[in-house]
Design a protein around this motif. Structure first.
Motif, short mmCIF file in Angstrom:
data_model
loop_
_atom_site.label_atom_id
_atom_site.label_comp_id
_atom_site.label_asym_id
_atom_site.label_seq_id
_atom_site.Cartn_x
_atom_site.Cartn_y
_atom_site.Cartn_z
N GLY A 36 -43.66 -29.81 14.41
CA GLY A 36 -43.53 -31.19 13.95
C GLY A 36 -42.72 -31.38 12.69
O GLY A 36 -41.99 -32.37 12.57
N GLY A 72 -39.60 -33.78 12.41
CA GLY A 72 -39.62 -34.92 11.48
C GLY A 72 -38.39 -34.92 10.59
O GLY A 72 -37.80 -35.99 10.33
N ALA A 102 -44.54 -35.12 13.05
CA ALA A 102 -43.12 -35.47 12.93
C ALA A 102 -42.93 -36.85 12.32
O ALA A 102 -42.11 -37.04 11.42
CB ALA A 102 -42.45 -35.40 14.30
#
Length: 217
Positions: free
Chosen positions: A31, A35, A105
């Motif tokens: 994640g 992100g 994210a």
């Protein structure tokens, strides 16, 4: 409470802890980069890529908008592929990770948006590469916010792990359903709830402590 039940509580808590920690760590490894990618590929990002940003954003939103209990069932084929079974603690880690990664994210993306754009522009003016901007400006400046996001994620995973008990995922949720609900032992259900509350408080307190220390640097 009998010694047999106490042993069940200890083993079930261990299963819950394993589910939360493993899915949280693996979800973070997936994640956090996602992100960062979502942030830097925005139209005004340091590496704009509208097509990638929109496709990745749609996938993230699709997983995040799926109720976890449905996600548990929907990814059973994937779960069997990775762990060879669709029930048990190991099996529950797969949907928990899938649920955690896009959640992290978005939280990372939000934390990065809070970074002063002037710092990025200054780094660009000094000739910093994209990777240098990410690891020397964006991530350090947003680190406290990222840790706060991870804390929220781990707290959510505690609840999700209990929900996984509904389909034989093991852990405290499974214990509460099998003994507290199916065997009509309300004291077991109450004990499960209290343990989960204390566990969540500990996770939240530790996360808040880390955020405060990072914010004072």
């Amino acid at each position: 409470m009998s010694s047999e039940l106490i042993d069940l509580f200890v083993s079930s808590f261990g299963e819950t802890l394993m589910m939360v920690v493993i899915s949280g760590v693996v979800g973070s490894l997936l994640g956090i980069p996602l992100g960062i990618a979502l942030h830097i590929t925005e139209a005004k990002g340091v590496l704009p890529n509208v097509a990638f940003n929109r496709i990745a954003g749609l996938l993230v939103n699709a997983v995040r908008s799926t109720p976890f209990i449905i996600l548990l069932v929907a990814v059973i084929p994937m779960t069997r592929f990775f762990v060879g079974t669709s029930i048990g603690t190991a099996a529950a880690i797969v949907p928990l990770t899938i649920a955690a990664a896009p959640f992290i994210a978005r939280l990372v993306e939000t934390a990065l948006r809070e970074v002063d754009h002037g710092l990025v522009e200054a780094a660009q003016a000094m000739g910093a590469t994209t990777w240098q901007i990410i690891y020397k400006v964006l991530v350090p400046e947003a680190f406290a916010g990222i840790v706060a996001g991870l804390t929220i994620t781990f707290v959510s995973l505690v609840g999700y792990s209990a929900m996984a008990g509904a389909i034989g995922g093991g852990g405290l949720g499974d214990l509460g359903i099998r003994y507290g609900y199916q065997r009509f032992l309300p004291e077991v259900m109450l004990a499960v709830v209290l343990i989960l509350i204390v566990f969540v408080q500990l996770v939240q307190s530790l996360g808040d402590l880390l955020v405060r220390k990072l914010s004072h640097r």
